[in-house]
Design a protein around this motif. Structure first.
Motif, mmCIF file in Angstrom:
data_model
loop_
_atom_site.group_PDB
_atom_site.id
_atom_site.type_symbol
_atom_site.label_atom_id
_atom_site.label_comp_id
_atom_site.label_asym_id
_atom_site.label_seq_id
_atom_site.Cartn_x
_atom_site.Cartn_y
_atom_site.Cartn_z
ATOM 1 N N THR A 28 -34.697 9.512 -44.736
ATOM 2 C CA THR A 28 -34.546 7.926 -44.186
ATOM 3 C C THR A 28 -33.014 8.013 -43.654
ATOM 4 O OG1 THR A 28 -34.442 8.027 -47.331
ATOM 5 C CG2 THR A 28 -36.313 7.848 -45.379
ATOM 6 N N GLU A 29 -32.123 8.470 -44.080
ATOM 7 C CA GLU A 29 -30.377 8.194 -43.831
ATOM 8 C C GLU A 29 -29.889 9.155 -42.895
ATOM 9 O OE1 GLU A 29 -26.490 9.058 -45.761
ATOM 10 O OE2 GLU A 29 -27.931 8.660 -47.545
ATOM 11 N N THR A 30 -29.993 8.410 -41.754
ATOM 12 C CA THR A 30 -28.841 9.188 -40.560
ATOM 13 C C THR A 30 -27.817 9.488 -40.761
ATOM 14 O OG1 THR A 30 -30.561 8.534 -39.400
ATOM 15 C CG2 THR A 30 -29.335 8.951 -38.521
ATOM 16 N N SER A 82 -15.855 13.212 -31.612
ATOM 17 C CA SER A 82 -15.474 14.613 -31.118
ATOM 18 C C SER A 82 -13.944 14.048 -29.485
ATOM 19 C CB SER A 82 -15.999 14.837 -30.972
ATOM 20 O OG SER A 82 -16.784 15.393 -29.442
ATOM 21 N N SER A 83 -14.116 12.877 -29.177
ATOM 22 C CA SER A 83 -12.915 12.669 -28.847
ATOM 23 C C SER A 83 -12.675 11.028 -28.482
ATOM 24 C CB SER A 83 -13.635 12.545 -26.689
ATOM 25 O OG SER A 83 -14.712 11.762 -26.450
ATOM 26 N N PRO A 84 -11.232 10.718 -28.217
ATOM 27 C CA PRO A 84 -11.328 9.343 -28.244
ATOM 28 C C PRO A 84 -11.689 7.991 -26.928
ATOM 29 C CG PRO A 84 -8.983 10.637 -27.256
ATOM 30 C CD PRO A 84 -9.728 11.607 -27.517
ATOM 31 N N GLY A 85 -12.010 7.539 -28.245
ATOM 32 C CA GLY A 85 -12.935 6.209 -27.702
ATOM 33 C C GLY A 85 -14.465 6.104 -27.704
ATOM 34 N N ALA A 86 -14.492 7.900 -28.201
ATOM 35 C CA ALA A 86 -16.306 7.932 -28.373
ATOM 36 C C ALA A 86 -16.358 7.000 -29.688
ATOM 37 C CB ALA A 86 -16.935 9.085 -28.405
ATOM 38 N N ALA A 87 -17.889 6.101 -29.865
ATOM 39 C CA ALA A 87 -18.283 5.642 -31.261
ATOM 40 C C ALA A 87 -19.466 7.063 -31.156
ATOM 41 C CB ALA A 87 -18.982 4.434 -30.708
ATOM 42 N N PRO A 88 -20.003 6.474 -32.496
ATOM 43 C CA PRO A 88 -21.117 7.407 -33.355
ATOM 44 C C PRO A 88 -22.372 6.793 -32.208
ATOM 45 C CG PRO A 88 -19.487 6.475 -35.218
ATOM 46 C CD PRO A 88 -18.865 5.992 -33.663
ATOM 47 N N ILE A 89 -23.670 7.438 -32.208
ATOM 48 C CA ILE A 89 -24.469 6.201 -31.975
ATOM 49 C C ILE A 89 -25.734 5.536 -33.290
ATOM 50 C CG2 ILE A 89 -27.237 7.537 -30.846
ATOM 51 C CD1 ILE A 89 -24.904 10.029 -30.337
ATOM 52 N N SER A 90 -25.863 5.170 -32.714
ATOM 53 C CA SER A 90 -26.546 3.531 -33.904
ATOM 54 C C SER A 90 -27.769 4.883 -34.389
ATOM 55 C CB SER A 90 -26.508 2.002 -33.423
ATOM 56 O OG SER A 90 -25.262 1.809 -33.272
ATOM 57 N N PRO A 91 -28.563 4.291 -34.773
ATOM 58 C CA PRO A 91 -30.156 5.132 -35.027
ATOM 59 C C PRO A 91 -30.811 4.139 -34.497
ATOM 60 C CG PRO A 91 -29.220 4.841 -37.583
ATOM 61 C CD PRO A 91 -27.893 4.346 -36.186
ATOM 62 N N VAL A 92 -31.747 4.929 -33.837
ATOM 63 C CA VAL A 92 -32.904 4.691 -33.002
ATOM 64 C C VAL A 92 -33.744 3.273 -34.501
ATOM 65 C CG1 VAL A 92 -34.465 4.177 -31.754
ATOM 66 C CG2 VAL A 92 -32.439 5.714 -31.348
ATOM 67 N N PRO A 93 -34.077 2.142 -34.387
ATOM 68 C CA PRO A 93 -34.876 1.748 -35.282
ATOM 69 C C PRO A 93 -36.330 2.655 -35.468
ATOM 70 C CG PRO A 93 -33.785 -0.215 -34.061
ATOM 71 C CD PRO A 93 -33.277 1.442 -33.013
ATOM 72 N N GLY A 94 -37.099 2.571 -35.933
ATOM 73 C CA GLY A 94 -38.543 3.290 -36.128
ATOM 74 C C GLY A 94 -38.413 4.457 -35.191
ATOM 75 N N ALA A 95 -37.200 5.311 -35.438
ATOM 76 C CA ALA A 95 -37.501 6.544 -34.718
ATOM 77 C C ALA A 95 -38.093 7.633 -35.333
ATOM 78 C CB ALA A 95 -35.675 6.948 -34.546
ATOM 79 N N GLU A 96 -38.005 7.702 -37.341
ATOM 80 C CA GLU A 96 -38.800 8.507 -37.846
ATOM 81 C C GLU A 96 -39.858 8.398 -37.584
ATOM 82 O OE1 GLU A 96 -38.762 9.946 -42.696
ATOM 83 O OE2 GLU A 96 -36.541 8.630 -41.649
#
Length: 74
Positions: free
Chosen positions: A3-5, A11-25
């Protein structure tokens, strides 16, 4: 499925983490249930699972040949 993503650090400057998709699981679980692969996948449950994607064995062979061809810049 957890339940925890967790997303790896950028890996590169300016890159942001991808937010979890609601309801994906829940969507993945429903897709697995519909395909008959929910739970422990075995050879018997997976064998032939995608057979409906091609109209014939020849069409499937052509698809495999195409995916194996080297793709260079043209």
């Amino acid at each position: 499925m957890s339940t925890e993503t967790q997303t790896p650090p950028p890996s590169s400057p300016g890159a942001a983490p991808i937010s979890p998709v609601p309801g994906a699981e829940a969507k993945l679980r429903e897709a697995a249930r519909a395909q008959g692969t929910l739970g422990r996948a075995t050879f018997d449950t997976l064998f032939g699972a995608g057979a409906h994607l091609w109209n014939s064995a020849e069409e499937f062979e052509e698809f495999q040949r195409f995916t194996r061809e080297p793709r260079g810049k043209e």
